[in-house]
Enzyme design. Structure first.
Site, PDB file in Angstrom:
ATOM      1  N   ARG A  17       0.804  -1.218   0.000  1.00  0.00           N
ATOM      2  CA  ARG A  17       0.000   0.000   0.000  1.00  0.00           C
ATOM      3  C   ARG A  17       0.850   1.288   0.000  1.00  0.00           C
ATOM      4  O   ARG A  17       0.439   2.320  -0.500  1.00  0.00           O
ATOM      5  CB  ARG A  17      -0.832  -0.046   1.288  1.00  0.00           C
ATOM      6  CG  ARG A  17      -1.856   1.001   1.469  1.00  0.00           C
ATOM      7  CD  ARG A  17      -2.317   0.928   2.912  1.00  0.00           C
ATOM      8  NE  ARG A  17      -3.132  -0.270   3.137  1.00  0.00           N
ATOM      9  CZ  ARG A  17      -4.458  -0.272   3.034  1.00  0.00           C
ATOM     10  NH1 ARG A  17      -5.102   0.822   2.740  1.00  0.00           N
ATOM     11  NH2 ARG A  17      -5.146  -1.377   3.249  1.00  0.00           N
ATOM     12  N   LYS A  36       1.465 -20.694   6.126  1.00  0.00           N
ATOM     13  CA  LYS A  36       0.455 -21.010   7.110  1.00  0.00           C
ATOM     14  C   LYS A  36       0.003 -19.743   7.842  1.00  0.00           C
ATOM     15  O   LYS A  36       0.767 -18.771   7.825  1.00  0.00           O
ATOM     16  CB  LYS A  36       0.984 -22.045   8.093  1.00  0.00           C
ATOM     17  CG  LYS A  36       2.015 -21.477   9.041  1.00  0.00           C
ATOM     18  CD  LYS A  36       2.436 -22.526   9.996  1.00  0.00           C
ATOM     19  CE  LYS A  36       3.411 -21.965  10.966  1.00  0.00           C
ATOM     20  NZ  LYS A  36       2.917 -20.972  11.896  1.00  0.00           N
ATOM     21  N   HIS A  62       8.212 -24.267   6.850  1.00  0.00           N
ATOM     22  CA  HIS A  62       9.655 -24.025   6.780  1.00  0.00           C
ATOM     23  C   HIS A  62      10.468 -25.107   7.476  1.00  0.00           C
ATOM     24  O   HIS A  62      11.652 -25.254   7.223  1.00  0.00           O
ATOM     25  CB  HIS A  62      10.017 -22.614   7.267  1.00  0.00           C
ATOM     26  CG  HIS A  62      10.035 -22.449   8.748  1.00  0.00           C
ATOM     27  ND1 HIS A  62       8.900 -22.272   9.491  1.00  0.00           N
ATOM     28  CD2 HIS A  62      11.065 -22.423   9.627  1.00  0.00           C
ATOM     29  CE1 HIS A  62       9.236 -22.141  10.759  1.00  0.00           C
ATOM     30  NE2 HIS A  62      10.545 -22.231  10.883  1.00  0.00           N
ATOM     31  N   LYS A  90      14.574 -27.392   6.616  1.00  0.00           N
ATOM     32  CA  LYS A  90      15.738 -27.491   7.511  1.00  0.00           C
ATOM     33  C   LYS A  90      16.553 -28.740   7.164  1.00  0.00           C
ATOM     34  O   LYS A  90      15.990 -29.800   6.940  1.00  0.00           O
ATOM     35  CB  LYS A  90      15.282 -27.564   8.980  1.00  0.00           C
ATOM     36  CG  LYS A  90      14.644 -26.260   9.472  1.00  0.00           C
ATOM     37  CD  LYS A  90      14.303 -26.337  10.952  1.00  0.00           C
ATOM     38  CE  LYS A  90      13.443 -25.177  11.396  1.00  0.00           C
ATOM     39  NZ  LYS A  90      14.177 -24.002  11.868  1.00  0.00           N
ATOM     40  N   GLU A 104      10.452 -23.512  22.789  1.00  0.00           N
ATOM     41  CA  GLU A 104      11.006 -22.184  22.499  1.00  0.00           C
ATOM     42  C   GLU A 104      11.123 -21.403  23.795  1.00  0.00           C
ATOM     43  O   GLU A 104      10.289 -21.571  24.696  1.00  0.00           O
ATOM     44  CB  GLU A 104      10.099 -21.432  21.538  1.00  0.00           C
ATOM     45  CG  GLU A 104      10.043 -22.064  20.166  1.00  0.00           C
ATOM     46  CD  GLU A 104       9.190 -21.251  19.221  1.00  0.00           C
ATOM     47  OE1 GLU A 104       9.759 -20.493  18.432  1.00  0.00           O
ATOM     48  OE2 GLU A 104       7.957 -21.359  19.282  1.00  0.00           O
ATOM     49  N   ASP A 146      -0.653 -23.394  15.767  1.00  0.00           N
ATOM     50  CA  ASP A 146       0.524 -22.684  15.265  1.00  0.00           C
ATOM     51  C   ASP A 146       1.606 -23.650  14.792  1.00  0.00           C
ATOM     52  O   ASP A 146       2.168 -23.465  13.722  1.00  0.00           O
ATOM     53  CB  ASP A 146       1.080 -21.757  16.367  1.00  0.00           C
ATOM     54  CG  ASP A 146       2.274 -20.937  15.891  1.00  0.00           C
ATOM     55  OD1 ASP A 146       2.263 -20.514  14.721  1.00  0.00           O
ATOM     56  OD2 ASP A 146       3.200 -20.709  16.693  1.00  0.00           O
ATOM     57  N   HIS A 172       4.327 -28.131  11.569  1.00  0.00           N
ATOM     58  CA  HIS A 172       5.715 -28.586  11.754  1.00  0.00           C
ATOM     59  C   HIS A 172       5.791 -29.952  12.442  1.00  0.00           C
ATOM     60  O   HIS A 172       6.480 -30.857  11.994  1.00  0.00           O
ATOM     61  CB  HIS A 172       6.520 -27.588  12.593  1.00  0.00           C
ATOM     62  CG  HIS A 172       6.451 -26.171  12.105  1.00  0.00           C
ATOM     63  ND1 HIS A 172       6.332 -25.846  10.782  1.00  0.00           N
ATOM     64  CD2 HIS A 172       6.502 -24.991  12.772  1.00  0.00           C
ATOM     65  CE1 HIS A 172       6.305 -24.513  10.659  1.00  0.00           C
ATOM     66  NE2 HIS A 172       6.404 -23.983  11.851  1.00  0.00           N
ATOM     67  N   LYS A 231       5.929 -22.073  24.345  1.00  0.00           N
ATOM     68  CA  LYS A 231       6.694 -20.823  24.385  1.00  0.00           C
ATOM     69  C   LYS A 231       7.166 -20.636  25.819  1.00  0.00           C
ATOM     70  O   LYS A 231       6.527 -21.131  26.764  1.00  0.00           O
ATOM     71  CB  LYS A 231       5.807 -19.638  24.017  1.00  0.00           C
ATOM     72  CG  LYS A 231       5.136 -19.764  22.655  1.00  0.00           C
ATOM     73  CD  LYS A 231       6.052 -19.370  21.535  1.00  0.00           C
ATOM     74  CE  LYS A 231       5.337 -19.443  20.196  1.00  0.00           C
ATOM     75  NZ  LYS A 231       6.247 -19.397  19.063  1.00  0.00           N
TER      76      LYS A 231
HETATM   77  C1  BG6 Z   1       6.621 -20.558  13.166  1.00  0.00           C
HETATM   78  C2  BG6 Z   1       5.651 -20.295  14.305  1.00  0.00           C
HETATM   79  O1  BG6 Z   1       6.021 -21.348  12.189  1.00  0.00           O
HETATM   80  O2  BG6 Z   1       7.765 -21.233  13.670  1.00  0.00           O
HETATM   81  C3  BG6 Z   1       6.327 -19.525  15.414  1.00  0.00           C
HETATM   82  O3  BG6 Z   1       4.541 -19.548  13.815  1.00  0.00           O
HETATM   83  C4  BG6 Z   1       7.612 -20.204  15.843  1.00  0.00           C
HETATM   84  O4  BG6 Z   1       5.443 -19.378  16.519  1.00  0.00           O
HETATM   85  C5  BG6 Z   1       8.482 -20.488  14.631  1.00  0.00           C
HETATM   86  O5  BG6 Z   1       8.283 -19.337  16.737  1.00  0.00           O
HETATM   87  C6  BG6 Z   1       9.715 -21.274  15.025  1.00  0.00           C
HETATM   88  O6  BG6 Z   1      10.567 -21.448  13.929  1.00  0.00           O
HETATM   89  P1  BG6 Z   1      12.072 -21.877  14.134  1.00  0.00           P
HETATM   90  O7  BG6 Z   1      12.586 -22.123  12.755  1.00  0.00           O
HETATM   91  O8  BG6 Z   1      12.739 -20.731  14.839  1.00  0.00           O
HETATM   92  O9  BG6 Z   1      12.053 -23.101  14.983  1.00  0.00           O
END
Ligand code: BG6
Length: 521
Positions: A76, A183, A213, A217, A251, A270, A275, A373
């Site tokens: 935008r 996602k 993602h 890895k 995390e 999430d 994952h 988290k």
């Molecule tokens: C994301 C989540 O897909 O992956 C996040 O939405 C998370 O909440 C993140 O922190 C973690 O990714 P990585 O590669 O740091 O383990």
């Protein structure tokens, strides 16, 4: 409980796909995509700045982008090409993995353009089409375009329809047009199906690249190498030897600044839906005939079809929400004090579930998945915990400190593999204690691992879909998770846990009830 849908849909090989067994190219040689342009929607977002633009630069720096390449930002803001160029340059300088080299940046910058516009404005998409046409003429991008939707899913439909109207979604023959989506792919099965229908009504499935993602890895791809390139592990990779499997994604960060996305979503949607279930599928699936995308997807689809939560759900699941506490030497707030979260939020920041995989290989072996988290530290690992030896010819005191053997695939941050087994403690008595045998990526290989997004963007530009979940995988993952989410929605709030700990007591109770213990990574 019976699985809601166990039919297995084997996706057809995309036209032009070569059977890898007959493809005689040396697969160690890097492949460089043909001429193309990438359009990013949502360029001002965190993902674009921290991951996408740096990954594109890193690919350029590694010589993996074609000379005829262009990057177009769409947003935008009232920006000129140079303003967008500045944003990309800052993102690259701050977040790229590889060193900044002026000549690489200058070459990339020549192909950078910006289109000002909004998603609902047809004229903006007209300008985008003109810009891409000009780039085809000036930069020789060949009419091949990838549209990266780094935007909230509620905008997918509008953007896809606009791309369809301008003709950008269905290019002429021998040119390609791909869409990349991030996602969340829905928030339950029904919304995922609706989303898939919207995207597939514009882009055929083989042109849709869904990013998970974790699949980009190195250590995740190494699950396949470890299992299928070696003789050592596969014979014990089953319910004769494995007692249970634990997949942990812990995390230490909190959710400050992410309320807009996370509140109402929670840990299970999430990361478990995507994952962790992908990690589980790669760990539990059968050997694919080869590594062509459809063979790999077929095996993942099969194993996800056979997976369901263990029952009863009040005994086999746990969820939590972090409260204030200490993370190392830092005092951190609880979720309810984080900016943007409603004071009565019941969003879970910790989730643990137990799954069963109804196949001959895995019958009777629970798969425990947990994520959270603000836990003790950042670590992602897959641990196969083995049964005890059927007979121990030692006095019990000699093996008091002997645990169960474990094979641990360390996904991050200290990438590698650990084998845990019992060994004699030096001395004149017989005493057996657990020891670790370690493989570590950083000491075994001189090369650095590329960032997940480098690999995924490169594969997408090459039209190589192996590392991208297809819609059936996404839907099956929701089928597994939906009963748990419904159960939680009907049963009160998540249990509190103090930041810096390993989750709520209920998570420990849950696994103890099943006669196991969480690993302390
Ligand atoms: C994301 C989540 O897909 O992956 C996040 O939405 C998370 O909440 C993140 O922190 C973690 O990714 P990585 O590669 O740091 O383990």
């Amino acid at each position: 409980m019976s699985p809601q849908n166990t039919s297995v849909e084997i996706t057809a090989a995309p036209a032009g796909w070569r059977n890898p067994l007959r493809d005689k190219r040396d697969k160690r040689m890097p492949r460089i995509p043909g001429p193309c342009g990438v359009v990013i929607f949502g360029v001002t977002g965190d993902l674009a700045r921290k991951k996408l633009m740096p990954a594109i630069y890193d690919l350029a720096n590694r010589g993996l982008l074609p000379a005829n390449f262009a990057l177009v930002g769409f947003a935008r803001r009232d920006w000129a090409d140079e303003d967008f160029g500045k944003l990309v340059c800052e993102a690259v300088r701050q977040h790229a993995r590889t060193p900044y080299r002026q000549e690489v940046w200058d070459r990339l910058a020549e192909g950078i353009r910006f289109v000002q516009g909004t998603f609902d404005d047809e004229k903006s998409f007209g300008r985008l089409a003109e810009t891409l046409e000009k780039l085809d003429a000036e930069r020789g991008t060949g009419g091949n375009h990838a549209f990266y939707l780094s935007i909230p899913p509620k905008a997918f439909q509008t953007v896809c329809e606009q791309l369809q109207k301008t003709g950008l979604a269905r290019p002429q023959q021998d040119r390609w047009s791909r869409v990349v989506i991030e996602k969340p792919f829905g928030h339950d099965l029904q919304s995922a199906q609706e989303l898939n229908a919207v995207v597939n009504s514009v882009f055929p499935e083989e042109s849709v690249f869904r990013i998970d993602h974790y699949l980009g890895k190195e250590t995740v791809q190494n699950i396949l190498a470890l299992r299928f390139a070696n003789e050592l592990y596969e014979p014990v990779w089953n319910n004769n030897y494995v007692d249970h499997v634990q997949i942990t994604m812990a995390e230490d960060i909190g959710l400050g600044g992410r309320a807009g996305y996370y509140d109402g979503v929670g840990a299970a949607r999430d990361v478990i839906q995507n994952h962790l279930l992908q990690l589980m599928a790669l760990t539990a699936m059968e050997e694919p005939v080869n590594f062509s995308p459809h063979e790999l997807q077929a095996e993942k689809i099969k194993v996800l079809s056979a997976t369901q939560p263990m029952l009863p759900l009040d005994q086999t699941t746990a969820r939590g929400q972090y409260t204030a506490g200490w993370q190392g030497s830092e005092k951190v707030p609880g979720l309810l004090e984080e900016e943007g979260f409603s004071k009565d939020s019941i969003t879970e920041t910790f989730a643990a579930i137990a799954l069963e995989v109804d196949t001959r290989r895995w019958a009777g072996v629970p798969f425990f998945l947990r994520t959270g988290k603000r836990l003790g530290r950042r670590v992602t690992e897959i641990a196969l915990v083995f049964k005890r030896a059927p007979h121990l010819p030692f006095d019990t005191t000699m093996t008091e400190e002997l645990g169960k053997n474990a094979l641990v695939l360390r996904v991050q941050p200290d990438e590698g593999i650990t084998l845990r087994f019992g060994s004699k403690v030096p001395g004149s008595q017989m005493e057996v204690r657990d020891v670790n045998m370690d493989f570590s990526y950083s000491s075994a290989f001189a090369e650095d691992s590329p960032e997940a997004y480098e690999r995924l963007i490169l594969d997408m530009l090459l039209g190589e879909p192996s590392l991208f979940p297809v819609n059936r995988e996404v839907e099956l993952s929701w089928e597994i998770l939906d009963p748990v989410l419904e159960h939680w929605a009907e049963h009160g709030k998540p249990d509190p846990y103090e930041s810096g700990t390993w989750g709520p007591d209920s998570a420990f109770d849950m696994i103890h009830r099943m006669g196991r213990e969480w690993r302390r990574p």
